[in-house]
Scaffold this motif. Structure first.
Motif, PDB file in Angstrom:
ATOM      1  N   ASP A  11       0.837   4.229  -2.759  1.00  0.00           N
ATOM      2  CA  ASP A  11       0.403   5.693  -2.437  1.00  0.00           C
ATOM      3  C   ASP A  11       1.660   6.375  -3.102  1.00  0.00           C
ATOM      4  OD1 ASP A  11      -1.898   4.685  -1.246  1.00  0.00           O
ATOM      5  OD2 ASP A  11      -0.914   4.831   0.720  1.00  0.00           O
TER       6      ASP A  11
ATOM      7  N   LYS B  51       0.904  -1.183   0.026  1.00  0.00           N
ATOM      8  CA  LYS B  51      -0.060   0.025  -0.100  1.00  0.00           C
ATOM      9  C   LYS B  51       0.778   1.298   0.067  1.00  0.00           C
ATOM     10  CE  LYS B  51      -3.624   2.436   2.701  1.00  0.00           C
ATOM     11  NZ  LYS B  51      -2.967   3.577   2.741  1.00  0.00           N
ATOM     12  N   ARG B  52       2.008   1.262   0.899  1.00  0.00           N
ATOM     13  CA  ARG B  52       2.826   2.418   0.836  1.00  0.00           C
ATOM     14  C   ARG B  52       3.642   2.578  -0.544  1.00  0.00           C
ATOM     15  NH1 ARG B  52       4.797   5.241   5.366  1.00  0.00           N
ATOM     16  NH2 ARG B  52       6.857   6.387   4.946  1.00  0.00           N
TER      17      ARG B  52
ATOM     18  N   LYS C  45       1.242   6.816  -6.791  1.00  0.00           N
ATOM     19  CA  LYS C  45       0.261   7.745  -7.048  1.00  0.00           C
ATOM     20  C   LYS C  45       0.573   9.150  -7.051  1.00  0.00           C
ATOM     21  CE  LYS C  45      -3.443   4.547  -5.661  1.00  0.00           C
ATOM     22  NZ  LYS C  45      -4.656   4.248  -4.725  1.00  0.00           N
ATOM     23  N   LYS C  46       1.592   9.343  -5.929  1.00  0.00           N
ATOM     24  CA  LYS C  46       1.929  10.734  -5.775  1.00  0.00           C
ATOM     25  C   LYS C  46       3.258  11.263  -6.695  1.00  0.00           C
ATOM     26  CE  LYS C  46       0.867  10.720  -0.900  1.00  0.00           C
ATOM     27  NZ  LYS C  46       1.399  10.864   0.401  1.00  0.00           N
TER      28      LYS C  46
END
Length: 358
Positions: free
Chosen positions: A21, A17-18, A24-25
């Motif tokens: 994320d 998940k990290r 996505k950034k």
């Protein structure tokens, strides 16, 4: 000091998940040296294969203006048309080289990570314009590494250029006196030699820098034990709450199971470890398990059965076999029909005998 202590506490690998994320950034492992290597390779391809056609195209676009400069009208409309026509001709001549360079620049990023569309990196942030933050970045470990890397590249690339050009110094000195076609050919060959030499060095630099940037990016995304716990709570729920819910469900299930024991026909037990409560009525194809358990649960089943006058029959092999082969509300397997039939038959005979005696 606070940042160092925080970094020292990041001992856990980043979760999926990290990593997602961060992607996505727009936070990805990226080496500028790899991108530069691809652009340099594209430049070598353009120089080696397209320099002559491109030079001829640009020359054809401009020759006419030089040969008939005196005949070109200079009014406003003529100059506008002149610029438009010239731009189109030069653009057509340079289109393929520019496309190749663009493709190589994009490829330099795609080989490092998949396509990412994010505005996070270009979103204005106050800390980006903070003088203090800028001062810290200027003297950070990353800035020092980039400075050392840039200095080493200048020294090594300069040395490579010297090694390539020095043996050709006489040719370079007299190149201006040669015919244009010969001068262009020799210049192209010399530039190609330079590109090949620099590209060989940059291959090593790009590979090492990508490994370093990948390692640095992975270390930056590492998590503390507390962050792992918090993320687990957000994605999977609080472990303590989930454990409590499981416990409550187990207790409710056990209560329902115990409520079914008084309706059982017989409880088959291994004296201290296993207990299986079976129910059989006329019209049923096979007996059904209404409760089962081991140790303390088995003891509770026996207690409830005795309190409700349900026969408790000790048959250790059958109790263990039934406990392992069936779940609650399931019919017994066919391989146990005979053994269970004998037990239930014995129970029914005991009931009839008691009824006769009464």
């Amino acid at each position: 000091m606070a940042e160092e202590s925080d970094d020292s506490e990041k001992t856990e690998d980043p979760s999926q998940k990290r990593l997602e994320d961060a992607l996505k950034k727009g936070d990805v492992a990226k080496s500028q040296e790899v991108s530069a290597w691809f652009v340099l390779l594209g430049t070598g391809l353009v120089v080696g294969m397209l320099s002559s056609p491109t030079a001829i195209g640009v020359s054809d676009a401009l020759r006419g203006y030089v040969e008939r400069a005196h005949a070109i009208p200079m009014d406003a409309f003529a100059v506008r048309d002149l610029w438009r026509e010239t731009g189109m001709k030069i653009g057509a001549a340079l289109a393929l080289p520019l496309i190749i360079l663009l493709v190589m620049a994009v490829a330099g990023n795609l080989v490092q990570h998949r396509f990412v569309w994010s505005t996070e990196r270009i979103t204005p942030k106050l800390n980006k314009v903070s003088p203090l933050a800028g001062f810290k970045r200027l003297f950070s470990k990353e800035s020092l590494v980039n400075f050392a890397k840039g200095l080493a590249k200048i020294v090594i690339v300069g040395s490579l250029m010297t090694l390539v050009l020095w043996p050709q110094r006489d040719t370079v000195d007299t190149m201006i006196f040669r015919e244009t076609s010969v001068m262009l050919t020799e210049t192209r060959d010399l530039v190609l030699k330079l590109i090949i030499a620099i590209l060989s060095f940059m291959t090593v630099v790009a590979g090492l820098d990508y490994l370093y940037q990948r390692h640095r990016w992975f270390e930056k995304l590492k998590m503390t034990k507390q962050e792992v716990k918090e993320e687990y709570k957000q994605t999977e729920g609080d472990p303590q709450i989930k454990a409590r819910i499981r416990q409550l469900r187990l207790e409710r299930s056990r209560k329902r199971m115990m409520a079914s024991v008084p309706d059982a026909t017989v409880v088959v037990t291994n004296p201290t470890h296993f207990a299986v409560a079976l129910k059989y009525e006329d019209g049923m194809q096979a007996p059904v398990c209404v409760a089962k358990g081991v140790d303390q649960v088995a003891l509770k089943i026996r207690e409830v059965a005795k309190a409700n006058n349900v026969p408790v029959i000790e048959n250790p092999p059958l109790a263990r076999a039934l406990h392992a082969s069936i779940d609650i509300d399931e019919s017994i397997p066919e391989e146990h029909y005979r053994a269970v039939a004998e037990v239930i038959g014995f129970v029914f005979r005991m009931r009839r005998r008691k009824s006769w005696q009464s």
